[in-house]
Design a protein around this motif. Structure first.
Motif, short mmCIF file in Angstrom:
data_model
loop_
_atom_site.label_atom_id
_atom_site.label_comp_id
_atom_site.label_asym_id
_atom_site.label_seq_id
_atom_site.Cartn_x
_atom_site.Cartn_y
_atom_site.Cartn_z
N PHE A 202 0.72 -1.27 -0.09
CA PHE A 202 -0.01 0.12 -0.04
C PHE A 202 0.75 1.10 0.00
O PHE A 202 0.68 2.41 -0.57
CB PHE A 202 -0.89 -0.08 1.17
N ILE A 203 2.05 1.24 0.80
CA ILE A 203 2.74 2.41 1.14
C ILE A 203 3.54 2.61 -0.30
O ILE A 203 3.70 3.91 -0.90
CB ILE A 203 3.78 2.24 2.09
N VAL A 240 4.54 8.00 8.00
CA VAL A 240 5.24 6.78 7.69
C VAL A 240 6.38 6.70 8.52
O VAL A 240 6.84 5.79 8.89
CB VAL A 240 5.55 6.68 6.14
N VAL A 241 7.32 7.92 8.41
CA VAL A 241 8.68 7.99 9.29
C VAL A 241 8.35 7.72 10.66
O VAL A 241 8.95 6.83 11.15
CB VAL A 241 9.34 9.13 9.08
N ILE A 242 7.22 8.20 11.43
CA ILE A 242 6.80 8.13 12.80
C ILE A 242 6.49 6.60 12.92
O ILE A 242 6.85 5.70 13.89
CB ILE A 242 5.56 8.83 13.23
N TRP A 246 8.22 3.78 15.26
CA TRP A 246 7.67 3.07 16.28
C TRP A 246 7.66 1.46 16.23
O TRP A 246 7.81 0.86 17.34
CB TRP A 246 6.22 3.38 16.30
N ILE A 247 7.77 0.95 15.11
CA ILE A 247 7.86 -0.26 14.80
C ILE A 247 9.24 -0.88 15.58
O ILE A 247 9.62 -1.73 16.15
CB ILE A 247 7.82 -0.71 13.31
N ILE A 275 -3.69 6.00 18.09
CA ILE A 275 -3.57 7.58 18.27
C ILE A 275 -3.09 8.11 16.76
O ILE A 275 -3.37 9.12 16.33
CB ILE A 275 -2.63 7.81 19.42
N LEU A 276 -1.98 7.35 16.36
CA LEU A 276 -1.60 7.90 15.12
C LEU A 276 -2.76 7.95 14.16
O LEU A 276 -2.83 8.87 13.29
CB LEU A 276 -0.36 7.03 14.67
#
Length: 356
Positions: A202-203, A240-242, A246-247, A275-276
Motif C-alpha cells: 500500500f505504501i 510513515v516515518v513515525i 515506532w516499529i 492515536i496515530l
C-alpha cells in the motif's frame, strides 16, 4: 477439592504453576479453573488501562464527528464523493473504539471476554483499516480530483482491498476473540506477515501514485489542488516515518522484556497505532473539510481545468491592461498587436494540448 483464595499484597506479574516430583504421576491431567481479580475488576493488569484509553478515544471521536458533521450539514450542497467516504470512515472509527470500550468494561465486570462484542469490534476495525487505505490510495491516484474514474485499476484496487481485509480480520480475530493471552511467536508471525507485506505494498503504491499526480497537477498549473496534495503528501510521509520508528521501538521493547516485567506500560504499544491513525484522520479531515469552496477541488473536464482560476484571472487581467496601454500609445500598430495577441493565445493552447 474446596476452592482456595490467595490474597496478593504486592503489585506484580504472577503465574500459577503445577509441579510434581513423583515419577508415578507422569501423564497426570489436572482439571480445574482459576479466577484472577484485581481491586478494580477482572481485567488483567496490562489490559486495565485500555478501558480508560478507549473511553477517551470514544470522546475524541465524538468531538471529531460533531465538528465534521457541523461542516457537512452546513455545506451539504457542495459535498464531494471523497468527503462522503471520509464520513463513513469517521463513523466506523467511532463505532470501533466504542465497541472496544464496552468489550473491556464487560470483561472487567464478568471476568470473561464477550465473544460477540469482541468480534464486531474487530470487524469494524478491519473494515475501517481497509477502507482508510483504499481511500488514501484512490485519492493519491487523483480520483475525483484529476480523473473521474480509476479505469482499469479498479479491479486491482478492489482485489487488494479484499485481500487486506481478510488478512487483517484473521489476525485480529485470532488475537482478540475469546482469548486473553498473546498468541505464540510462531502463530503471530504467520498472521502478521501477510498484513505487513500488504501494508508495505500500500505504501509503495500510494507514494508512487502521489508522485505522478503531483507531476500532473504541476504540469497543468492547478495551484490550489497542487497545494492540497503537497500538504497531504507531507502528512503521509511524516506518519510513515513515525510508524517506522515506532516499529523499531516495539521490537526493542519486546526483545528486552522477555518476561513481561514492564507489563504496566505494555498497553502503550498497541494504543499508539490508534492515536496515530486518529491524528492522521484529523489532518485529512482538516484538509478536506466541507466548505463553500469544496467544488474547486472536484474533477472537471472543462478547458478551464488546465489552469487554476486563482492564478489565471490576475494574469488575464494584467495582459488586458498592458494591451490597452500599448494600444493607446501606438494606435497605428493596433492591428499588429492584436494579431500578436492571437498568436500568443494560440501558442498557449498548443502547449496545453501537448501537456494533455
Amino acid at each position: 477439592m474446596q476452592a482456595e483464595n490467595v490474597n496478593i499484597s504486592k503489585t506484580g506479574m504472577y503465574n500459577l504453576y503445577f509441579i510434581f516430583c513423583d515419577p508415578q504421576l507422569k501423564g497426570l491431567l489436572v482439571d480445574g479453573t482459576t479466577r484472577w481479580k484485581n481491586p478494580s475488576g477482572y481485567l488483567p493488569g496490562r489490559m486495565a488501562p485500555l478501558m480508560t484509553f478507549y473511553g477517551l478515544m470514544s470522546l475524541a471521536y465524538l468531538v471529531l464527528v460533531a465538528a465534521w458533521m457541523s461542516q457537512y450539514m452546513r455545506f451539504w450542497k457542495d459535498i464531494l464523493a471523497l468527503q462522503n467516504y471520509l464520513t463513513v470512515i469517521i463513523a466506523l472509527g467511532m463505532f470501533e473504539v466504542t465497541l472496544w470500550y464496552f468489550e473491556y468494561a464487560n470483561f472487567n465486570v464478568t471476568g470473561r471476554r464477550p465473544i460477540g462484542i469482541t468480534f464486531w469490534a474487530v470487524t469494524f476495525g478491519s473494515v475501517r483499516k481497509t477502507l482508510s487505505r483504499l481511500l488514501i490510495l484512490v485519492f493519491s491516484m487523483g480520483y475525483g480530483v484529476v480523473k473521474p474514474t480509476l479505469g482499469g485499476l479498479t479491479s486491482k484496487v478492489v482485489v487488494l482491498g479484499v485481500t487486506y481485509f481478510i488478512a487483517s480480520e484473521l489476525l485480529d480475530v485470532f488475537e482478540h476473540v475469546g482469548t486473553i493471552n498473546d498468541l505464540s511467536g510462531k502463530a503471530r508471525l504467520v498472521l502478521v506477515l501477510p498484513v505487513a507485506v500488504l501494508d508495505a505494498f500500500f505504501i509503495v503504491w500510494i507514494f508512487t501514485s502521489l508522485s505522478k499526480t503531483l507531476e500532473k497537477l504541476q504540469a497543468r498549473r492547478m495551484i490550489a489542488k497542487l497545494e492540497l496534495y503537497r500538504k497531504f503528501t507531507n502528512a503521509l510521509a511524516v506518519s510513515v516515518v513515525i510508524s517506522a520508528a515506532w516499529i523499531g521501538y516495539e521490537l526493542y521493547f519486546k526483545a528486552t522484556d522477555p518476561f513481561s516485567e514492564r507489563w504496566q506500560s505494555a498497553w502503550i504499544i498497541s494504543s499508539f497505532w490508534n492515536i496515530l491513525t486518529f491524528v492522521l484522520l484529523c489532518i485529512i479531515c482538516f484538509l478536506w473539510a466541507p466548505s463553500q469552496n469544496s467544488t474547486r477541488y472536484a474533477y472537471s473536464d472543462e478547458g478551464s481545468e488546465n489552469f487554476d482560476d486563482e492564478e489565471g484571472l490576475p494574469l488575464k487581467s494584467g495582459m488586458n491592461i498592458e494591451l490597452e496601454k500599448v494600444n493607446a500609445m501606438k494606435p497605428e500598430k493596433k492591428e499588429k498587436k492584436i494579431s500578436n495577441t492571437d498568436v500568443f493565445s494560440l501558442n498557449e493552447e498548443t502547449e496545453e494540448d501537448k501537456r494533455e
